[in-house]
Every structure is written in structure tokens, then in C-alpha cells.
Design an enzyme around this catalytic site. Sequence first.
Site, PDB file in Angstrom:
ATOM      1  N   GLY A 208      -1.339   4.711  10.579  1.00 26.27           N
ATOM      2  CA  GLY A 208      -1.727   5.398   9.359  1.00 26.27           C
ATOM      3  C   GLY A 208      -0.505   5.712   8.517  1.00 26.27           C
ATOM      4  N   CYS A 209      -0.723   5.958   7.225  1.00 20.71           N
ATOM      5  CA  CYS A 209       0.419   6.258   6.358  1.00 20.71           C
ATOM      6  C   CYS A 209       1.053   7.602   6.718  1.00 20.71           C
ATOM      7  CB  CYS A 209       0.004   6.213   4.888  1.00 20.71           C
ATOM      8  SG  CYS A 209      -1.341   7.333   4.423  1.00 20.71           S
ATOM      9  N   TRP A 210       0.258   8.650   6.850  1.00 22.88           N
ATOM     10  CA  TRP A 210       0.805   9.964   7.154  1.00 22.88           C
ATOM     11  C   TRP A 210       1.541  10.023   8.490  1.00 22.88           C
ATOM     12  CZ3 TRP A 210       1.600  13.621   3.765  1.00 22.88           C
ATOM     13  CH2 TRP A 210       0.781  13.739   2.629  1.00 22.88           C
TER      14      TRP A 210
ATOM     15  N   TYR B 299       8.245   7.024   1.204  1.00 22.20           N
ATOM     16  CA  TYR B 299       7.789   5.643   1.363  1.00 22.20           C
ATOM     17  C   TYR B 299       6.517   5.432   0.563  1.00 22.20           C
ATOM     18  CZ  TYR B 299       5.206   7.952   5.259  1.00 22.20           C
ATOM     19  OH  TYR B 299       4.458   8.806   6.042  1.00 22.20           O
TER      20      TYR B 299
END
Length: 316
Positions: free
Chosen positions: A115-117, A287
Site C-alpha cells: 500500500g502507499c501509506w 513520494y
Amino acid sequence: MVAKIFIDGEAGTTGLQIRERLENRRDLEVLSIAPDKRKDQDERKRLLNAADVAILCLPDDAARESVSLIENDTTRVIDASTAFRVDPDWAYGFAEMDRAQSGKIASARFVANPGCWPQGLIATVRPLIEANLLPKDFGVTYNGISGYSGGGKQMIAEYEAADAIASHFMPYAMTFTHKHLPEMTAYTGLSREPLFVPTVGDFAQGMTTFVPLQLGHLGKVPTGREIHAAIADHFAAIKDSFVVVAPFSDTAKTPALDPQAHNNTNTMTLHVFANDARAQAVLVAVYDNLGKGASGAAVQNLNLMLGVNARESLAA
């Protein structure tokens, strides 16, 4: 040999960005499903079994269904949902997590895209636990801001429709039960879940995450430079890393923390800020939630699985 790639869910935000990154590759043949066949299980099954690598850009239940439709023992899978991220039979697709991870991804049949987080938390906290600067039971808090594209088509439509009146800063997941917590805990090495407060901002993509550290109650309080050195040493040892560690600085403000600074790239930059006299530090990651946080990571994992240059199709 040309590898056949099928993006199941190519019409979604992540799928579209993956396809865009792959469109000029001569070493790949991207198999595409006709728009009127996207919900046709038989056609999806045919393409999933025809592919050398299937990239799933689907909700969790649909991703599980796609995996179940694969009847051969050769199609490899990269799944962008949360369905398999803590499954021990799947390699976790954060290649810079430790020295061995890119090799695990390269040899895996099944890879769970991160996941991004979670990536910002794992990148900053895991090296400190491995260096014994933080105990596994440390009470970690984690917050940040991400572009609205991370919420998928519905959130994108809502923000774009609202235009100037869209909320500029909207915290969410205030029940503290976010779906990313299991992978955050598992791959940081923490023995207790972090307190996580994400926020969506009124910009399309990009993100900046923060891990504030109250260090004064530790038996041995690490200095800011010790924290920075542990993180820098971790990533310096990883081949083909897209993670950059900024020089240690005592600046009070820097434009480098702009959440959109790395948009359309696969770069993640980490920063350490500290006040040793106060025994406090903040770890920051910058990012692109659609790049390193999603489609960029998927392409990086695909390159590893195919044994090609890790930076192919990826802007740094």
C-alpha cells in the site's frame, strides 16, 4: 522472449498508470480485455491463464476471484489490493524493505504490491528496529497527507467536481482501524499497531508522511545523527534502490517536504529531523502515491520478476 502481461482492472487509476508505463516496452506484450468483456469471467479467466504475469488492480474480493481463476502453475501474479499483503505465501512487494526482499520478489510466483501509506512507515521505522534504536513495542504514531487520487475513481470525481470548494485537508480513518494496519505492523517489525491518522489533500497525487518520535523514556536515547545513520546505512546496502536518504539537517523548513515533489517518479526521499536536547525526532518520507506508492512499485516488482533492469519504464 516477449513476456505476456495482463492487467486485470486496467481501467482503474493504478491499472491505467501501469499500462502507460509499459506501453513502449518491446520486451512485453500487454494483453488487453475488450471493454464490454471486463465483467466476463470466462474472458478474464482466458487472459489470466494466457499471461506470464497477471497484475491485479482490483478490489480485494475481485482480486481473490482472479487468483482462483488461474488454473495453471505458470502464471505469476502481482496483486495491488490488500487481499494478500500479510499472506505468508506471498512475497511483499516493497523491494527496499531489506537486503533480501528484491531477491524474494524476483523468485516469487505471487507478489503483493504494498500500500502507499505503509511504505513511508516501513522505510523509516524498520531500520531503527533492526538497529536496536527503537524497541519493537515502541508506541509509534503515524500521519501524513496524500493526494485524492489514492481514494480511487469516486474520490477523484468528488474532488474534481468540487473544484475550488474541495476540502484542502481532510483527516479520515478516525476510528483507528485502517485496512493498512496489519501490513504496517507486520513489516515494520513492531509488536503493536501504530496509531495512524491519514489525511487527504486537495491535490491529485503525491504524499508526505510523518513519524514523530518521543524518545525521552527510552533507556538509551538515540541522537538524531544515530537515527539518520541507521536509516542511511540500511538503504545504502540495497542494490537498485529507489529510496534516497537526504543529508541530516537542522533546518526548520524546507520545500523538499512538498508532497508533490516526486510526482510521476518512483523515487522516495527520507528525511530525519531531530532536537537532541528535547529527545524528539520526526521521520519524513516524500513520494508519489501513484508512483512508488502504487503503479511504480508494481512495475519495479514486474522488472524484478522478469529479471530485467530494475529501472526499466521508471522515472527516478
